[in-house]
Design an enzyme around this catalytic site. Structure first.
Site, PDB file in Angstrom:
ATOM      1  N   ASP A 248      35.129  19.068   0.248  1.00  0.00           N
ATOM      2  CA  ASP A 248      34.540  19.616   1.470  1.00  0.00           C
ATOM      3  C   ASP A 248      33.990  18.523   2.376  1.00  0.00           C
ATOM      4  O   ASP A 248      33.835  17.375   1.957  1.00  0.00           O
ATOM      5  CB  ASP A 248      33.445  20.650   1.133  1.00  0.00           C
ATOM      6  CG  ASP A 248      32.607  20.276  -0.083  1.00  0.00           C
ATOM      7  OD1 ASP A 248      32.549  19.082  -0.421  1.00  0.00           O
ATOM      8  OD2 ASP A 248      32.014  21.181  -0.689  1.00  0.00           O
TER       9      ASP A 248
ATOM     10  N   GLU B 116      30.841  29.959  -0.559  1.00  0.00           N
ATOM     11  CA  GLU B 116      29.562  30.625  -0.763  1.00  0.00           C
ATOM     12  C   GLU B 116      29.793  32.018  -1.361  1.00  0.00           C
ATOM     13  O   GLU B 116      30.930  32.521  -1.361  1.00  0.00           O
ATOM     14  CB  GLU B 116      28.836  30.733   0.589  1.00  0.00           C
ATOM     15  CG  GLU B 116      28.541  29.382   1.262  1.00  0.00           C
ATOM     16  CD  GLU B 116      27.345  28.629   0.643  1.00  0.00           C
ATOM     17  OE1 GLU B 116      27.123  28.708  -0.579  1.00  0.00           O
ATOM     18  OE2 GLU B 116      26.638  27.941   1.417  1.00  0.00           O
TER      19      GLU B 116
ATOM     20  N   HIS C 167      27.932  28.605  -5.660  1.00  0.00           N
ATOM     21  CA  HIS C 167      29.073  28.092  -4.889  1.00  0.00           C
ATOM     22  C   HIS C 167      29.778  26.951  -5.619  1.00  0.00           C
ATOM     23  O   HIS C 167      29.161  26.193  -6.370  1.00  0.00           O
ATOM     24  CB  HIS C 167      28.688  27.719  -3.448  1.00  0.00           C
ATOM     25  CG  HIS C 167      27.870  26.487  -3.268  1.00  0.00           C
ATOM     26  ND1 HIS C 167      26.975  26.330  -2.219  1.00  0.00           N
ATOM     27  CD2 HIS C 167      27.796  25.321  -3.963  1.00  0.00           C
ATOM     28  CE1 HIS C 167      26.426  25.144  -2.289  1.00  0.00           C
ATOM     29  NE2 HIS C 167      26.890  24.511  -3.337  1.00  0.00           N
TER      30      HIS C 167
ATOM     31  N   ASN D  20      23.367  28.992  -5.951  1.00  0.00           N
ATOM     32  CA  ASN D  20      23.853  30.330  -5.593  1.00  0.00           C
ATOM     33  C   ASN D  20      25.271  30.573  -6.132  1.00  0.00           C
ATOM     34  O   ASN D  20      25.907  31.560  -5.782  1.00  0.00           O
ATOM     35  CB  ASN D  20      23.825  30.525  -4.067  1.00  0.00           C
ATOM     36  CG  ASN D  20      24.783  29.588  -3.336  1.00  0.00           C
ATOM     37  OD1 ASN D  20      25.480  28.787  -3.962  1.00  0.00           O
ATOM     38  ND2 ASN D  20      24.832  29.691  -2.021  1.00  0.00           N
TER      39      ASN D  20
HETATM   40  C1  F6R Z   1      29.869  19.011  -3.088  1.00  0.00           C
HETATM   41  C2  F6R Z   1      30.022  20.440  -3.246  1.00  0.00           C
HETATM   42  C3  F6R Z   1      28.916  21.326  -3.728  1.00  0.00           C
HETATM   43  C4  F6R Z   1      27.974  20.666  -4.744  1.00  0.00           C
HETATM   44  C5  F6R Z   1      26.871  21.635  -5.160  1.00  0.00           C
HETATM   45  C6  F6R Z   1      25.871  21.010  -6.118  1.00  0.00           C
HETATM   46  O1  F6R Z   1      31.065  18.412  -2.638  1.00  0.00           O
HETATM   47  O2  F6R Z   1      31.051  20.925  -2.937  1.00  0.00           O
HETATM   48  O3  F6R Z   1      29.485  22.485  -4.296  1.00  0.00           O
HETATM   49  O4  F6R Z   1      28.700  20.263  -5.873  1.00  0.00           O
HETATM   50  O5  F6R Z   1      26.177  22.071  -4.009  1.00  0.00           O
HETATM   51  O6  F6R Z   1      25.196  19.993  -5.460  1.00  0.00           O
HETATM   52  P1  F6R Z   1      24.152  19.053  -6.221  1.00  0.00           P
HETATM   53  O7  F6R Z   1      24.934  18.194  -7.141  1.00  0.00           O
HETATM   54  O8  F6R Z   1      23.516  18.263  -5.104  1.00  0.00           O
HETATM   55  O9  F6R Z   1      23.203  19.967  -6.936  1.00  0.00           O
END
Ligand code: F6R
Length: 247
Positions: free
Chosen positions: A70, A145, A140, A138
Protein backbone atom coordinates in the site's frame (compact mmCIF):
# COMPACT_ATOMS: atom_id res chain seq x y z
CA UNK A 1 -11.03 -23.23 5.65
CA UNK A 2 -7.54 -23.97 6.94
CA UNK A 3 -5.97 -22.73 10.14
CA UNK A 4 -2.68 -20.87 9.83
CA UNK A 5 0.48 -22.21 11.45
CA UNK A 6 0.91 -20.13 14.58
CA UNK A 7 4.50 -19.63 15.69
CA UNK A 8 4.85 -17.95 19.10
CA UNK A 9 8.29 -16.64 20.09
CA UNK A 10 9.32 -14.89 23.29
CA UNK A 11 10.66 -11.59 22.07
CA UNK A 12 10.24 -9.12 19.23
CA UNK A 13 13.93 -9.76 18.41
CA UNK A 14 13.33 -13.50 18.05
CA UNK A 15 10.38 -12.80 15.76
CA UNK A 16 12.37 -10.34 13.66
CA UNK A 17 15.09 -12.96 13.28
CA UNK A 18 12.65 -15.76 12.42
CA UNK A 19 10.80 -13.70 9.80
CA UNK A 20 14.07 -12.44 8.31
CA UNK A 21 15.28 -16.05 8.03
CA UNK A 22 11.97 -17.00 6.41
CA UNK A 23 12.49 -14.32 3.73
CA UNK A 24 16.14 -15.32 3.32
CA UNK A 25 15.18 -18.98 2.80
CA UNK A 26 12.73 -17.91 0.10
CA UNK A 27 15.42 -15.92 -1.72
CA UNK A 28 18.02 -18.69 -1.43
CA UNK A 29 15.56 -21.28 -2.75
CA UNK A 30 14.39 -18.95 -5.56
CA UNK A 31 16.66 -15.99 -6.31
CA UNK A 32 14.01 -14.60 -8.72
CA UNK A 33 11.36 -14.66 -6.00
CA UNK A 34 8.66 -12.02 -5.98
CA UNK A 35 8.11 -10.62 -2.51
CA UNK A 36 5.02 -8.81 -1.27
CA UNK A 37 6.18 -6.31 1.34
CA UNK A 38 4.50 -4.57 4.26
CA UNK A 39 5.38 -1.42 6.20
CA UNK A 40 4.36 -0.35 9.72
CA UNK A 41 6.04 -0.40 13.12
CA UNK A 42 6.07 -4.21 13.26
CA UNK A 43 8.34 -4.47 10.24
CA UNK A 44 11.07 -2.02 11.26
CA UNK A 45 13.00 -4.59 13.31
CA UNK A 46 12.24 -7.31 10.77
CA UNK A 47 13.85 -5.36 7.93
CA UNK A 48 16.80 -4.50 10.19
CA UNK A 49 17.28 -8.20 10.86
CA UNK A 50 16.87 -9.02 7.15
CA UNK A 51 19.60 -6.51 6.31
CA UNK A 52 21.88 -8.11 8.96
CA UNK A 53 21.27 -11.57 7.50
CA UNK A 54 21.86 -10.21 3.99
CA UNK A 55 25.24 -8.78 5.04
CA UNK A 56 26.29 -11.90 6.93
CA UNK A 57 25.05 -14.58 4.56
CA UNK A 58 25.54 -12.92 1.20
CA UNK A 59 22.28 -13.95 -0.47
CA UNK A 60 21.08 -11.52 -3.10
CA UNK A 61 17.97 -9.58 -4.07
CA UNK A 62 19.43 -8.78 -7.51
CA UNK A 63 17.05 -11.06 -9.41
CA UNK A 64 14.12 -10.64 -7.03
CA UNK A 65 11.24 -8.19 -7.29
CA UNK A 66 9.02 -6.65 -4.67
CA UNK A 67 5.53 -5.20 -4.56
CA UNK A 68 4.45 -3.25 -1.51
CA UNK A 69 0.96 -3.63 -0.14
CA UNK A 70 0.00 0.00 0.00
CA UNK A 71 0.84 3.69 -0.25
CA UNK A 72 -0.83 6.88 0.92
CA UNK A 73 -2.52 9.10 -1.65
CA UNK A 74 -1.65 12.79 -1.70
CA UNK A 75 1.72 13.00 0.06
CA UNK A 76 4.36 15.07 -1.72
CA UNK A 77 7.22 13.09 -3.31
CA UNK A 78 9.83 12.13 -0.73
CA UNK A 79 7.54 12.79 2.26
CA UNK A 80 9.24 11.08 5.24
CA UNK A 81 6.06 9.19 6.19
CA UNK A 82 5.36 7.83 2.71
CA UNK A 83 5.76 4.09 2.46
CA UNK A 84 8.29 4.64 -0.35
CA UNK A 85 10.46 6.59 2.12
CA UNK A 86 9.93 3.91 4.78
CA UNK A 87 11.04 1.17 2.38
CA UNK A 88 14.05 3.15 1.14
CA UNK A 89 15.12 3.84 4.71
CA UNK A 90 14.51 0.40 6.21
CA UNK A 91 15.35 -1.96 3.36
CA UNK A 92 15.91 -0.81 -0.21
CA UNK A 93 18.99 1.36 0.32
CA UNK A 94 20.72 -1.46 2.24
CA UNK A 95 20.30 -4.33 -0.25
CA UNK A 96 21.00 -5.04 -3.93
CA UNK A 97 17.38 -5.01 -5.10
CA UNK A 98 17.41 -2.93 -8.33
CA UNK A 99 15.15 0.10 -7.86
CA UNK A 100 13.10 -0.69 -10.98
CA UNK A 101 12.28 -4.09 -9.41
CA UNK A 102 10.98 -2.51 -6.18
CA UNK A 103 7.44 -1.31 -6.76
CA UNK A 104 4.81 0.39 -4.64
CA UNK A 105 1.26 1.10 -5.80
CA UNK A 106 1.06 4.17 -8.03
CA UNK A 107 -0.72 7.05 -6.33
CA UNK A 108 -0.54 9.71 -9.03
CA UNK A 109 -2.60 10.48 -12.12
CA UNK A 110 -5.48 8.19 -13.05
CA UNK A 111 -5.65 5.85 -10.05
CA UNK A 112 -7.89 3.28 -11.74
CA UNK A 113 -5.27 2.89 -14.46
CA UNK A 114 -2.45 2.84 -11.91
CA UNK A 115 -4.21 0.12 -9.89
CA UNK A 116 -4.86 -2.01 -12.99
CA UNK A 117 -1.20 -1.57 -14.01
CA UNK A 118 -0.07 -2.76 -10.55
CA UNK A 119 -2.17 -5.91 -10.83
CA UNK A 120 -0.76 -6.49 -14.34
CA UNK A 121 2.81 -6.01 -13.14
CA UNK A 122 2.32 -8.60 -10.38
CA UNK A 123 0.82 -11.01 -12.90
CA UNK A 124 3.65 -10.37 -15.39
CA UNK A 125 6.15 -11.43 -12.68
CA UNK A 126 4.25 -14.69 -12.26
CA UNK A 127 2.53 -13.71 -8.99
CA UNK A 128 3.82 -13.21 -5.46
CA UNK A 129 5.84 -16.03 -3.88
CA UNK A 130 5.90 -14.72 -0.31
CA UNK A 131 3.58 -12.02 0.99
CA UNK A 132 4.44 -10.31 4.29
CA UNK A 133 1.56 -8.82 6.28
CA UNK A 134 1.04 -6.91 9.49
CA UNK A 135 -2.42 -6.61 10.99
CA UNK A 136 -4.34 -3.56 12.14
CA UNK A 137 -6.14 -3.59 15.48
CA UNK A 138 -9.33 -3.39 13.43
CA UNK A 139 -8.32 -6.49 11.44
CA UNK A 140 -7.11 -4.72 8.33
CA UNK A 141 -4.48 -6.33 6.10
CA UNK A 142 -2.81 -3.91 3.76
CA UNK A 143 -5.30 -1.05 3.97
CA UNK A 144 -8.29 -3.32 3.43
CA UNK A 145 -10.45 -1.91 6.18
CA UNK A 146 -13.40 -3.77 7.77
CA UNK A 147 -16.14 -4.36 5.19
CA UNK A 148 -13.67 -4.98 2.33
CA UNK A 149 -14.69 -7.77 -0.03
CA UNK A 150 -12.56 -10.90 0.10
CA UNK A 151 -12.24 -10.75 -3.71
CA UNK A 152 -11.25 -7.06 -3.78
CA UNK A 153 -8.34 -5.99 -6.01
CA UNK A 154 -5.86 -3.13 -5.90
CA UNK A 155 -7.85 0.10 -5.48
CA UNK A 156 -8.11 3.41 -3.72
CA UNK A 157 -9.65 3.18 -0.25
CA UNK A 158 -10.71 5.54 2.49
CA UNK A 159 -8.87 4.99 5.77
CA UNK A 160 -10.87 4.61 8.97
CA UNK A 161 -10.46 7.06 11.84
CA UNK A 162 -8.82 4.31 13.92
CA UNK A 163 -6.19 3.62 11.23
CA UNK A 164 -5.46 7.35 10.88
CA UNK A 165 -5.10 7.59 14.67
CA UNK A 166 -2.83 4.49 14.84
CA UNK A 167 -0.52 5.89 12.13
CA UNK A 168 -0.38 9.54 13.22
CA UNK A 169 2.78 8.92 15.25
CA UNK A 170 4.58 8.00 11.99
CA UNK A 171 4.06 11.60 10.80
CA UNK A 172 5.96 14.75 11.75
CA UNK A 173 4.39 16.60 14.71
CA UNK A 174 1.24 18.46 13.70
CA UNK A 175 0.61 16.33 10.59
CA UNK A 176 -1.95 13.56 10.25
CA UNK A 177 -2.01 10.77 7.65
CA UNK A 178 -3.98 11.36 4.46
CA UNK A 179 -7.54 10.04 4.43
CA UNK A 180 -6.94 7.84 1.38
CA UNK A 181 -4.50 5.21 0.20
CA UNK A 182 -4.08 2.69 -2.58
CA UNK A 183 -3.92 -0.90 -1.35
CA UNK A 184 -3.62 -4.34 -2.87
CA UNK A 185 -7.00 -6.01 -2.49
CA UNK A 186 -7.73 -9.01 -0.31
CA UNK A 187 -8.18 -11.04 -3.49
CA UNK A 188 -4.75 -9.87 -4.67
CA UNK A 189 -3.18 -10.87 -1.33
CA UNK A 190 -4.85 -14.30 -1.32
CA UNK A 191 -3.22 -15.13 -4.67
CA UNK A 192 0.25 -15.11 -3.08
CA UNK A 193 1.67 -18.64 -2.88
CA UNK A 194 2.72 -18.18 0.74
CA UNK A 195 1.73 -15.62 3.39
CA UNK A 196 3.51 -14.61 6.60
CA UNK A 197 1.60 -12.39 9.02
CA UNK A 198 3.33 -10.81 12.01
CA UNK A 199 1.64 -9.45 15.15
CA UNK A 200 3.36 -8.02 18.21
CA UNK A 201 2.01 -6.91 21.57
CA UNK A 202 -1.11 -7.21 23.70
CA UNK A 203 -3.03 -4.74 21.57
CA UNK A 204 -3.11 -7.31 18.73
CA UNK A 205 -4.45 -10.17 20.93
CA UNK A 206 -8.17 -9.53 20.36
CA UNK A 207 -7.80 -9.16 16.62
CA UNK A 208 -5.82 -12.42 16.27
CA UNK A 209 -8.64 -14.20 18.07
CA UNK A 210 -11.28 -12.64 15.76
CA UNK A 211 -9.21 -13.35 12.67
CA UNK A 212 -8.21 -16.96 13.26
CA UNK A 213 -10.58 -18.52 15.78
CA UNK A 214 -13.95 -17.09 14.71
CA UNK A 215 -15.85 -17.66 11.46
CA UNK A 216 -14.39 -15.62 8.58
CA UNK A 217 -16.19 -12.31 8.18
CA UNK A 218 -15.75 -9.13 6.18
CA UNK A 219 -15.78 -7.29 9.51
CA UNK A 220 -12.33 -8.76 10.16
CA UNK A 221 -10.46 -8.61 6.83
CA UNK A 222 -7.56 -10.77 8.12
CA UNK A 223 -10.03 -13.64 8.60
CA UNK A 224 -9.96 -14.00 4.79
CA UNK A 225 -6.60 -15.72 5.35
CA UNK A 226 -8.51 -18.76 6.69
CA UNK A 227 -9.24 -19.41 3.02
CA UNK A 228 -5.52 -19.67 2.16
CA UNK A 229 -3.64 -22.98 2.50
CA UNK A 230 -0.18 -21.64 3.36
CA UNK A 231 -0.20 -18.99 6.08
CA UNK A 232 2.23 -18.67 8.99
CA UNK A 233 1.51 -16.23 11.81
CA UNK A 234 4.53 -15.13 13.84
CA UNK A 235 3.53 -13.51 17.12
CA UNK A 236 4.82 -12.85 20.61
CA UNK A 237 3.27 -14.24 23.77
CA UNK A 238 1.26 -11.06 24.40
CA UNK A 239 -0.32 -11.06 20.93
CA UNK A 240 -1.07 -14.80 21.13
CA UNK A 241 -2.54 -14.68 24.65
CA UNK A 242 -6.14 -15.37 23.57
CA UNK A 243 -5.38 -18.04 20.96
CA UNK A 244 -6.00 -21.69 21.72
CA UNK A 245 -4.16 -23.09 18.69
CA UNK A 246 -0.74 -21.69 19.65
CA UNK A 247 2.40 -23.76 19.66
C1 F6R B 1 1.40 -1.66 6.19
C2 F6R B 1 0.04 -2.16 6.22
C3 F6R B 1 -0.76 -2.25 7.48
C4 F6R B 1 0.07 -2.55 8.74
C5 F6R B 1 -0.83 -2.61 9.97
C6 F6R B 1 -0.05 -2.84 11.25
O1 F6R B 1 1.93 -1.69 4.88
O2 F6R B 1 -0.46 -2.47 5.20
O3 F6R B 1 -1.75 -3.24 7.31
O4 F6R B 1 0.73 -3.78 8.58
O5 F6R B 1 -1.53 -1.38 10.09
O6 F6R B 1 0.78 -1.75 11.48
P1 F6R B 1 1.82 -1.73 12.69
O7 F6R B 1 2.89 -2.71 12.36
O8 F6R B 1 2.33 -0.31 12.69
O9 F6R B 1 1.05 -2.10 13.92
Amino acid sequence: MSKPNICVLDTAEAIADAVAQHVARTLVAKPQATLGLATGKTFISIYASLVRHYRQEGFSFAEAASFNLDEYVGLPDGHPASFRSYMNENLFRHVDLPSEQAQLPGVEGDLDLACAAYEEAIKARGGIDLQLLGIGQNGHIGFNEPGSAFDSRTRMVELTASTIAANTSDFPPGETPPGHAVTMGIGTILEAREIVLVALGAKKAEVLLSAFEKPASRECPASALLGHPNVTVYCDAAASALLSGRR
